[in-house]
Write an enzyme that holds these catalytic residues in place. Sequence first.
Site, PDB file in Angstrom:
ATOM      1  N   ARG A   1       0.837  -1.208   0.000  1.00 56.71           N
ATOM      2  CA  ARG A   1       0.000   0.000   0.000  1.00 56.71           C
ATOM      3  C   ARG A   1       0.869   1.253   0.000  1.00 56.71           C
ATOM      4  NH1 ARG A   1      -2.744  -3.358   3.705  1.00 56.71           N
ATOM      5  NH2 ARG A   1      -1.962  -2.198   5.520  1.00 56.71           N
TER       6      ARG A   1
ATOM      7  N   LYS B   1     -11.264  16.120   4.971  1.00 53.49           N
ATOM      8  CA  LYS B   1     -12.488  15.693   4.284  1.00 53.49           C
ATOM      9  C   LYS B   1     -13.350  14.838   5.202  1.00 53.49           C
ATOM     10  CE  LYS B   1     -13.461  12.125   2.023  1.00 53.49           C
ATOM     11  NZ  LYS B   1     -13.612  10.936   1.120  1.00 53.49           N
TER      12      LYS B   1
ATOM     13  N   GLU C   1     -18.479  16.914   2.165  1.00 50.39           N
ATOM     14  CA  GLU C   1     -18.890  15.947   1.142  1.00 50.39           C
ATOM     15  C   GLU C   1     -20.224  15.275   1.493  1.00 50.39           C
ATOM     16  OE1 GLU C   1     -17.344  11.862  -1.136  1.00 50.39           O
ATOM     17  OE2 GLU C   1     -16.044  12.864   0.305  1.00 50.39           O
TER      18      GLU C   1
ATOM     19  N   LYS D   1     -17.857  19.151  -1.828  1.00 47.74           N
ATOM     20  CA  LYS D   1     -17.611  17.975  -2.665  1.00 47.74           C
ATOM     21  C   LYS D   1     -18.929  17.216  -2.824  1.00 47.74           C
ATOM     22  CE  LYS D   1     -14.772  13.815  -3.192  1.00 47.74           C
ATOM     23  NZ  LYS D   1     -13.554  13.080  -2.778  1.00 47.74           N
TER      24      LYS D   1
END
Length: 338
Positions: A45, A135, A176, A218
């Site tokens: 990752r 976010k 968002e 968003k």
Amino acid sequence: MTHELASTAAALVADGKGILAADETVPTLTKRFDALGIRSTEETRRAYREMLFTSKGAAEFISGVIMYDETIRQESSDGTPFAEVLSSQGIFPGIKVDTGAKPLAGSPDEKVTEGLDGLRDRLSEYRSMGARFAKWRAVIRIADALPSVACVSANAHALGRYAALCQEQDLVPIVEPEVLMDGSHTIERCEEVTGAVLHAVFNALFEQRVVLESMLLKPNMVIAGEKCPRAASVEEVAVATLRCLRRHVPVAVPGIVFLSGGQDQLAATAHLNAINRLPGPKPWKITFSYGRALQDPAMEAWQGREETLRMGQEALYRRAHCNGAACLGKYTAEMEAA
């Protein structure tokens, strides 16, 4: 710090630039790796993120990168923290700070995003690690009797609380509220629900005294459900989306960074381009904050192998280039073959 936050928000939506969402949780990224036969370990990752973050030329079209907790704590192969790798290219490091959508009490078919407990301290730590924006994602499902008022209200309130805490800790909040593509609803129904959700979210932001000039929105595009018998055309999506935004997003917001929401990379780019090509006022910058619509071609080209790393980076550059052009309404199908 208000001026600095507003400057960062404006820089994140600079002309021809958008945001790379690389904030998948470990289980989500593992699922995508599994589909391609890539073994998911902390090292694979890390190597994948390094491939994305060091793609030559991508900074021309990528203004910021949203990371996950594991990622912001990782380093490149030369020992440089990823936040510094990004900052050195003029890319703002960002961080996902919610802890996921969980079943909503009293309405098990709906979800509310959690993570407010301890958020102030987490934001402070991420800021010290180099993050400059954050976010938080809320998910809203459409069905015959959904979404409920309770679901929209709970998620809007959480987004407001999150955004206020971000600004207190000198981070630009990306707000968002995602109305999901899942379902058979029409584009008209999506527009109705998206408008109601945006209305509730901006009410909550006002109540929590969030400075709109220092945040980004968003949202989903207004699009028919994936199981709807009639798919909307690119032009219909663009018109409905821009109409909805004009009705519900205050002009003080500096930018709208669309999520791709399950659209494939070509559809996401074509829709963004069509929205930006529409005539009439657009008081905000309209750009992208894509995850899979930017990453999928890169991951498929990379395949977890060192010898194909350059191919993965070239695939990311191509998608970033196409979407950067779409932000300006200058994307063409010919660019895909270039």
